[in-house]
Design an enzyme around this catalytic site. Structure first.
Site, PDB file in Angstrom:
ATOM      1  N   THR A  36       0.823  -1.214   0.000  1.00 47.15           N
ATOM      2  CA  THR A  36       0.000   0.000   0.000  1.00 47.15           C
ATOM      3  C   THR A  36       0.856   1.263   0.000  1.00 47.15           C
ATOM      4  O   THR A  36       0.382   2.332  -0.369  1.00 47.15           O
ATOM      5  CB  THR A  36      -0.925   0.035   1.235  1.00 47.15           C
ATOM      6  OG1 THR A  36      -0.128  -0.219   2.400  1.00 47.15           O
ATOM      7  CG2 THR A  36      -2.013  -1.016   1.143  1.00 47.15           C
ATOM      8  N   GLY A 122      18.434 -10.480   5.785  1.00 47.37           N
ATOM      9  CA  GLY A 122      17.615 -11.037   4.710  1.00 47.37           C
ATOM     10  C   GLY A 122      16.250 -11.525   5.132  1.00 47.37           C
ATOM     11  O   GLY A 122      15.497 -12.043   4.317  1.00 47.37           O
ATOM     12  N   SER A 127      17.119  -4.379   8.343  1.00 46.46           N
ATOM     13  CA  SER A 127      18.412  -4.078   8.961  1.00 46.46           C
ATOM     14  C   SER A 127      19.058  -2.858   8.305  1.00 46.46           C
ATOM     15  O   SER A 127      19.752  -2.087   8.985  1.00 46.46           O
ATOM     16  CB  SER A 127      19.341  -5.298   8.849  1.00 46.46           C
ATOM     17  OG  SER A 127      19.483  -5.704   7.502  1.00 46.46           O
ATOM     18  N   SER A 128      18.832  -2.659   7.014  1.00 47.38           N
ATOM     19  CA  SER A 128      19.436  -1.501   6.337  1.00 47.38           C
ATOM     20  C   SER A 128      18.855  -0.201   6.870  1.00 47.38           C
ATOM     21  O   SER A 128      19.586   0.764   7.115  1.00 47.38           O
ATOM     22  CB  SER A 128      19.232  -1.592   4.826  1.00 47.38           C
ATOM     23  OG  SER A 128      17.865  -1.605   4.484  1.00 47.38           O
ATOM     24  N   GLU A 160      19.318   5.599   0.965  1.00 53.42           N
ATOM     25  CA  GLU A 160      19.189   4.273   0.354  1.00 53.42           C
ATOM     26  C   GLU A 160      18.777   4.379  -1.117  1.00 53.42           C
ATOM     27  O   GLU A 160      19.256   3.629  -1.958  1.00 53.42           O
ATOM     28  CB  GLU A 160      18.201   3.410   1.132  1.00 53.42           C
ATOM     29  CG  GLU A 160      18.176   1.967   0.673  1.00 53.42           C
ATOM     30  CD  GLU A 160      17.742   0.991   1.747  1.00 53.42           C
ATOM     31  OE1 GLU A 160      17.488  -0.168   1.395  1.00 53.42           O
ATOM     32  OE2 GLU A 160      17.654   1.372   2.937  1.00 53.42           O
ATOM     33  N   ASP A 172      10.095   1.879   6.322  1.00 51.24           N
ATOM     34  CA  ASP A 172      11.083   1.230   7.179  1.00 51.24           C
ATOM     35  C   ASP A 172      11.878   2.243   7.988  1.00 51.24           C
ATOM     36  O   ASP A 172      12.040   2.107   9.207  1.00 51.24           O
ATOM     37  CB  ASP A 172      12.028   0.382   6.335  1.00 51.24           C
ATOM     38  CG  ASP A 172      11.328  -0.769   5.639  1.00 51.24           C
ATOM     39  OD1 ASP A 172      10.147  -1.028   5.952  1.00 51.24           O
ATOM     40  OD2 ASP A 172      11.952  -1.408   4.778  1.00 51.24           O
ATOM     41  N   TYR A 222       7.714  -7.198  -8.084  1.00 49.22           N
ATOM     42  CA  TYR A 222       7.388  -5.972  -7.353  1.00 49.22           C
ATOM     43  C   TYR A 222       7.234  -4.815  -8.333  1.00 49.22           C
ATOM     44  O   TYR A 222       6.267  -4.044  -8.279  1.00 49.22           O
ATOM     45  CB  TYR A 222       8.508  -5.685  -6.343  1.00 49.22           C
ATOM     46  CG  TYR A 222       8.406  -4.347  -5.629  1.00 49.22           C
ATOM     47  CD1 TYR A 222       7.696  -4.235  -4.439  1.00 49.22           C
ATOM     48  CD2 TYR A 222       9.039  -3.218  -6.135  1.00 49.22           C
ATOM     49  CE1 TYR A 222       7.620  -3.017  -3.767  1.00 49.22           C
ATOM     50  CE2 TYR A 222       8.967  -2.001  -5.481  1.00 49.22           C
ATOM     51  CZ  TYR A 222       8.261  -1.909  -4.300  1.00 49.22           C
ATOM     52  OH  TYR A 222       8.182  -0.700  -3.651  1.00 49.22           O
TER      53      TYR A 222
END
Length: 394
Positions: A36, A122, A127-128, A160, A172, A222
């Site tokens: 979303t 992963g 984590s990034s 990023e 995130d 995606y």
């Protein structure tokens, strides 16, 4: 977490000085609201108690001296001028933050940083984002940069997007930086307005079941899903020019003009519209402490991802099917882009050990594969570790 913190402290002292700050930056789960975000919709993530710890200090040089403790690797670079990407990859998540801070008009000096974490790499726990948010928060603290929370999330995202080269959304970084203990965060991905909802029932655990499946298909599919949603919006705009995204489309409107859409486009749009509605309903469930209804919406979400958005896979479907038959499981669904990764499960504490044992056993029996399982709690966002925390963390 305490042993990890002590290792970070010792590693920093071995490489640099005895004076530093400690920052904890958490991973995240997304309770509901999948695919979303890029449709300007709603998501409901939460920071968790697994994360990354960073020790940082100014070094009086024009250099960034970085140590990745988990990788037993180090990196040093002059940051006084233009910053190139590193072939090692991992330094880019930190250097991207420095690059974006400079481009945003903030001044900073050289610094030292040692970091490590307990987020499974992963597994889809971001984590990034935790690393980007952690170093950004740490540098803002070291150099007295007054950066508003929303801008901080934007800077971490752009690090990023523009430096690392991964076209992630803002969810995130936003929740890792701004999460609160015992609360889920509803984020409006259009305006970045956000609200907090209670998620502090001590009798419930958030359990992640990691298939271990990492498929390249996830990235290509995606991108296809994004284009399909954009195509749907473009067609519907021909009927109503005020539609900017699927966020603006009511389900009845979609059905009224169903014949204008190819079957796959219709299904993708229907899922996104219904998932946005589920997020809002789930927030209401949390306000009423109705985790039974909340869990039911998680199952509905998975069904939509499986049938209408078509981003699930045999491994994820098997895990949800197994969970649905277990005592004490309120809800389960796939989490993330799809085609692998984790399921997220709401499990009653008293059934936790039995659930973990049963789902590992049945998954291996049905698919012949081992399963990693992690139980987590909703935790505080990125913050300085204080002396009292260091003595009280279990």
């Amino acid at each position: 977490m305490t042993p990890l913190i002590r290792k970070i402290e010792n590693e920093f002292k071995n490489h640099f000085t005895d004076e530093f700050i400690l920052v904890k930056s958490p991973g995240r789960v997304n309770l509901i609201g999948e695919h979303t975000d890029y449709n300007e919709g709603f998501v409901l993530p939460a920071a968790i108690n697994m994360g990354i710890v960073l020790a940082l200090a100014p070094n009086g040089l024009d250099k960034a001296r970085l140590v990745a403790m988990d990788m037993d690797d180090s990196f040093e670079i002059d940051i006084s001028g233009e910053i190139p990407q590193s072939e090692k990859v991992w330094p880019n998540y930190l250097l991207g933050v420095v690059d974006q801070l400079r481009k945003s008009g903030y001044s900073l000096e050289g610094f030292d940083c040692v970091f490590g974490g307990d987020i499974p790499i992963g597994a889809g726990l971001s984590s990034s984002a935790a690393l980007e948010g952690g170093v950004l928060f740490g540098l803002a603290t070291l150099f007295d940069l007054n950066i508003p929370p929303v801008e901080m999330a934007r800077i971490a995202q752009k690090a990023e997007n523009d430096f690392v080269g991964v076209q992630c959304g803002i969810m995130d970084q936003f929740v890792s930086l701004n999460g609160r203990a015992g609360q889920a965060l509803k984020l409006d991905c259009r305006s970045l307005d956000h609200e907090y909802y209670p998620f502090n029932n001590e009798d419930i655990r958030i359990v992640l079941c990691d298939t271990g499946i990492r498929r390249e298909l996830a990235t290509s599919e995606y991108n296809i899903r994004r284009k399909q949603c954009e195509k749907g919006v473009s067609i519907l705009q021909g009927v109503d020019p005020d539609i900017d995204s699927l966020r603006d489309v009511e389900l009845a409107f979609l059905f009224r003009y169903k014949d204008k859409l190819a079957p796959d486009i219709f299904k993708r749009c229907k899922y996104v519209i219904e998932e946005n509605k589920r997020v809002l309903q789930a927030c209401s469930d949390l306000q009423q402490d109705d985790l039974t209804s909340f869990g039911h919406r998680m199952y509905q979400s998975h069904l939509g991802l499986r049938i209408e958005y078509e981003v699930s896979c045999k491994e994820l479907d098997t895990l949800v099917d197994i969970a649905q038959d277990q005592a004490g499981v309120l809800g389960a669904r796939m989490m993330g882009g799809g085609f692998g990764g984790c399921t997220i499960n709401l499990v009653e504490n008293e059934q936790l050990q039995q659930f973990k044992k049963q789902i590992k056993s049945e998954y291996e029996q049905q698919l012949g594969q081992s399963l990693s399982v992690y139980d987590t709690k909703v935790s505080q966002g990125t913050h300085l570790l204080t002396e009292s925390e260091l003595t009280s963390i279990q």
